[in-house]
Motif scaffolding. Sequence first.
Motif, mmCIF file in Angstrom:
data_model
loop_
_atom_site.group_PDB
_atom_site.id
_atom_site.type_symbol
_atom_site.label_atom_id
_atom_site.label_comp_id
_atom_site.label_asym_id
_atom_site.label_seq_id
_atom_site.Cartn_x
_atom_site.Cartn_y
_atom_site.Cartn_z
ATOM 1 N N ILE A 193 0.840 -1.195 0.000
ATOM 2 C CA ILE A 193 0.000 0.000 0.000
ATOM 3 C C ILE A 193 0.877 1.248 0.000
ATOM 4 O O ILE A 193 2.035 1.226 0.406
ATOM 5 N N GLU A 194 0.299 2.348 -0.439
ATOM 6 C CA GLU A 194 0.933 3.660 -0.359
ATOM 7 C C GLU A 194 -0.033 4.692 0.200
ATOM 8 O O GLU A 194 0.290 5.387 1.143
ATOM 9 N N THR A 195 -1.222 4.801 -0.408
ATOM 10 C CA THR A 195 -2.196 5.804 0.005
ATOM 11 C C THR A 195 -3.480 5.177 0.547
ATOM 12 O O THR A 195 -4.415 5.904 0.879
ATOM 13 N N PHE A 196 -3.551 3.856 0.608
ATOM 14 C CA PHE A 196 -4.740 3.148 1.099
ATOM 15 C C PHE A 196 -5.154 3.720 2.449
ATOM 16 O O PHE A 196 -4.386 3.713 3.399
ATOM 17 N N HIS A 197 -6.406 4.214 2.517
ATOM 18 C CA HIS A 197 -6.837 5.007 3.676
ATOM 19 C C HIS A 197 -8.232 4.570 4.121
ATOM 20 O O HIS A 197 -9.240 5.080 3.636
ATOM 21 N N PRO A 198 -8.315 3.615 5.031
ATOM 22 C CA PRO A 198 -9.633 3.202 5.522
ATOM 23 C C PRO A 198 -10.202 4.203 6.527
ATOM 24 O O PRO A 198 -9.489 4.705 7.396
ATOM 25 N N ARG A 199 -11.478 4.479 6.377
ATOM 26 C CA ARG A 199 -12.173 5.311 7.380
ATOM 27 C C ARG A 199 -12.197 4.583 8.718
ATOM 28 O O ARG A 199 -12.055 5.191 9.782
ATOM 29 N N VAL A 200 -12.366 3.264 8.672
ATOM 30 C CA VAL A 200 -12.339 2.422 9.864
ATOM 31 C C VAL A 200 -11.362 1.282 9.598
ATOM 32 O O VAL A 200 -11.500 0.568 8.600
ATOM 33 N N ALA A 201 -10.370 1.122 10.473
ATOM 34 C CA ALA A 201 -9.398 0.037 10.347
ATOM 35 C C ALA A 201 -9.468 -0.817 11.605
ATOM 36 O O ALA A 201 -9.426 -0.291 12.719
ATOM 37 N N VAL A 202 -9.568 -2.134 11.426
ATOM 38 C CA VAL A 202 -9.746 -3.069 12.535
ATOM 39 C C VAL A 202 -8.562 -4.037 12.560
ATOM 40 O O VAL A 202 -8.222 -4.643 11.539
ATOM 41 N N HIS A 203 -7.948 -4.171 13.733
ATOM 42 C CA HIS A 203 -6.879 -5.161 13.927
ATOM 43 C C HIS A 203 -7.340 -6.119 15.027
ATOM 44 O O HIS A 203 -7.468 -5.738 16.183
ATOM 45 N N LEU A 204 -7.576 -7.379 14.645
ATOM 46 C CA LEU A 204 -8.240 -8.335 15.533
ATOM 47 C C LEU A 204 -7.293 -9.017 16.514
ATOM 48 O O LEU A 204 -7.616 -9.161 17.703
ATOM 49 N N ASN A 205 -6.154 -9.474 16.046
ATOM 50 C CA ASN A 205 -5.240 -10.252 16.885
ATOM 51 C C ASN A 205 -3.960 -10.494 16.111
ATOM 52 O O ASN A 205 -3.901 -10.288 14.898
ATOM 53 N N LEU A 206 -2.930 -10.966 16.826
ATOM 54 C CA LEU A 206 -1.659 -11.251 16.185
ATOM 55 C C LEU A 206 -1.030 -12.470 16.847
ATOM 56 O O LEU A 206 -0.677 -12.436 18.021
ATOM 57 N N THR A 207 -0.940 -13.560 16.091
ATOM 58 C CA THR A 207 -0.269 -14.765 16.555
ATOM 59 C C THR A 207 0.616 -15.301 15.431
ATOM 60 O O THR A 207 0.532 -14.852 14.293
ATOM 61 N N ASP A 208 1.467 -16.259 15.763
ATOM 62 C CA ASP A 208 2.415 -16.806 14.781
ATOM 63 C C ASP A 208 1.705 -17.267 13.519
ATOM 64 O O ASP A 208 0.761 -18.061 13.572
ATOM 65 N N ASP A 209 2.161 -16.795 12.375
ATOM 66 C CA ASP A 209 1.623 -17.235 11.092
ATOM 67 C C ASP A 209 2.536 -16.715 9.983
ATOM 68 O O ASP A 209 3.247 -15.718 10.162
ATOM 69 N N HIS A 210 2.514 -17.377 8.868
ATOM 70 C CA HIS A 210 3.217 -16.951 7.655
ATOM 71 C C HIS A 210 4.723 -16.764 7.879
ATOM 72 O O HIS A 210 5.345 -15.887 7.266
#
Length: 470
Positions: A193-210
């Motif tokens: 992304i460069e200018t991607f601009h969400p009015r609402v941004a949600v971050h649910l969780n972060l665990t080991d992956d990828h």
Amino acid sequence: MAGDGSGGEVLDHFDHLRPVCVEHLEASMNDLEGKRVMVVGLGVSGRAAARFLAVRGAQLVLTDRRPDAPTAGLPAAEIHLGEGDPAWLAGVSLLVVSPGVPRDSALVVEARRRGVPVIGELELASRFVAGPLVAITGTNGKSTVTTMVGEALKRAGMNVFVGGNLGVPLIEAAGREFDALVVEVSSFQLETIETFHPRVAVHLNLTDDHFERYSGLEEYGRAKARIFENQDPGDFAILNRDDRNVFALAPGLRAQVVSFGCGVPPPIGNAIWPEDGSLAFRVGERRGRIDLSGFRLPGRHNLANAMAASAAALAIGAPPDAIGAALAEFRPLAHRIEFVREWHGVVFIDDSKATNVGAVVEALEAIKPPVILIAGGMDKGGDYTPLRKPLRERVKLAILIGAARDTMRRALDGAVEIAIEPGLAEAVRLAAQVACPGDTVMLSPACSSFDQFRNYAERGEVFKELVRAL
């Protein structure tokens, strides 16, 4: 990541993934007519990007590293299949890269060296869609929350696009009018992304992956955190306060933070929390409750999903009654703790979407024991030891399959009885033989599917066919 404290560093450290300066990108986007544009990767999002670019008059160069990649239905273009050759970049003024393309791809590396803008379909689409964006990321629960938000906004009478990494690429919404666009976004998509601009941004969780792509949780988390980098004080950032790695981002964000979690809410600030069979909330100037009496999805993780979705819908303007009605009507998505059948008193559950350890832990917490767990597939580089405690407490037998089965057995040895089988058919056969009335047999792999299947959905469908054939 929790040690980053301010959260600002998490965003700043990801500069090395920014493909090109914004001014250069804006110049490239002003007029695509006649521009030579390369699309790297011809999966769902790459094909959608190619169709859009063709309509805009771009001269297309389409590439895919798969020698047998299907080309039927593609717009008129110069097409190259196989390992990328930098010579293909001659005259290219923009590179649109699909999420699954490695960052060290020869074409991507050479394009950046030449100063050619490198973006993804998500960034491209965000420049041409109309309406406020609601973007949802996190390790687990993205698809469920994206769908929940979409249903809540539709219940409120809004014209809503729902898609992104969930299925329909965002670029399909270009040129159409929506009251809101709700998109699931992955870390892979956020890298470009460069200018991607969400009015609402949600971050649910972060665990080991990828971890086959990232060096560890730190780098993976930084990719996720990019969802917030273009927000401003008029926007909303919705964070899981029960996840220390996620909530550590809060102090460094410019947007208005709304926290959700199952614990005691903060005394001040925007928040949503469970209370007396409902969700109590403070979001901006709004105060109130959302009825949860009809909500049927099992597990603490689904309660967290409902809170995150409700906070996002409230931030966009949906009334509490519409949100509550949508939650009451919501049913599990396919392959996410999905009931398949009851056979001789044994319940079979398809949780094929659980492609990491955190998702399996959540599923085991949601399912009544005793459980016969079918797990395994292609290893993603994560740590399986967090499974030891729930296996010991809730699982009577773990049947391990696929390429990762020996790695998993070494990590889980001693925590539970383990059986090894080569594939899913043998695992279902064994589970049916040893299960007793009252048991639950659950496919919840903690691995990707690519060793034996095209994707998690195919794996889940095969599991359901095997179970229905018992």
